[in-house]
Write an enzyme that holds these catalytic residues in place. Sequence first.
Site, mmCIF file in Angstrom:
data_model
loop_
_atom_site.group_PDB
_atom_site.id
_atom_site.type_symbol
_atom_site.label_atom_id
_atom_site.label_comp_id
_atom_site.label_asym_id
_atom_site.label_seq_id
_atom_site.Cartn_x
_atom_site.Cartn_y
_atom_site.Cartn_z
ATOM 1 N N GLY A 50 46.434 75.615 -26.109
ATOM 2 C CA GLY A 50 45.544 74.839 -26.781
ATOM 3 C C GLY A 50 45.882 73.841 -27.537
ATOM 4 O O GLY A 50 45.169 73.308 -28.450
ATOM 5 N N CYS A 51 47.208 74.174 -28.054
ATOM 6 C CA CYS A 51 47.682 73.292 -29.598
ATOM 7 C C CYS A 51 48.694 72.459 -28.864
ATOM 8 O O CYS A 51 49.443 72.586 -28.108
ATOM 9 C CB CYS A 51 48.549 74.193 -30.497
ATOM 10 S SG CYS A 51 47.449 75.703 -31.053
ATOM 11 N N GLU A 52 48.601 71.224 -29.493
ATOM 12 C CA GLU A 52 49.753 69.998 -29.280
ATOM 13 C C GLU A 52 51.013 70.497 -29.629
ATOM 14 O O GLU A 52 51.996 70.500 -29.027
ATOM 15 C CB GLU A 52 49.357 68.716 -30.064
ATOM 16 C CG GLU A 52 48.361 68.145 -29.245
ATOM 17 C CD GLU A 52 47.993 66.522 -29.464
ATOM 18 O OE1 GLU A 52 48.737 66.126 -30.488
ATOM 19 O OE2 GLU A 52 46.737 66.008 -29.366
ATOM 20 N N SER A 53 51.197 71.349 -30.896
ATOM 21 C CA SER A 53 52.265 71.583 -31.405
ATOM 22 C C SER A 53 52.758 73.031 -30.737
ATOM 23 O O SER A 53 51.730 73.940 -30.222
ATOM 24 C CB SER A 53 52.409 71.804 -32.743
ATOM 25 O OG SER A 53 52.041 70.573 -33.480
#
Length: 138
Positions: A50-53
């Site tokens: 759920g994190c881009e990074s």
Amino acid sequence: MNLPEAARQALADFAHCPGWEQRARLLMQWGERLEPLEETERCEANRVHGCESTVWLVPGHAGERLSFRASSDARLLRGLLALLLVRVNGLTAAELAAVDVADWFAQLGLARQLSPSRSNGLNAVLQRIRALAADASL
């Protein structure tokens, strides 16, 4: 709710930053305080989705008190993670359930700089922290 000592220190540090440039610099300094993760801890089981990074989260606890270690491949995000962890480490699962991340970052003066994707990512980290706390059945 009583803030952990490290969280009170974070509020004091950020209160002295008049602008975003100083806050960004301080944010990166806070990120450098994160305890490095072992290579074996940077695995899919510890990855937060759920994190881009890329973000890894490693849980631990001492009795009812929870503790987490985290890392990311993004410098600013490491700072945000460090600030999130000083807010939640040492809490019980019940206390953790009451933490309002948006309010915490607003108190630090960072809310306006949180892009929707960063905000979503931090919420994903908090949801993972809460899920791990529930799994620990403390």
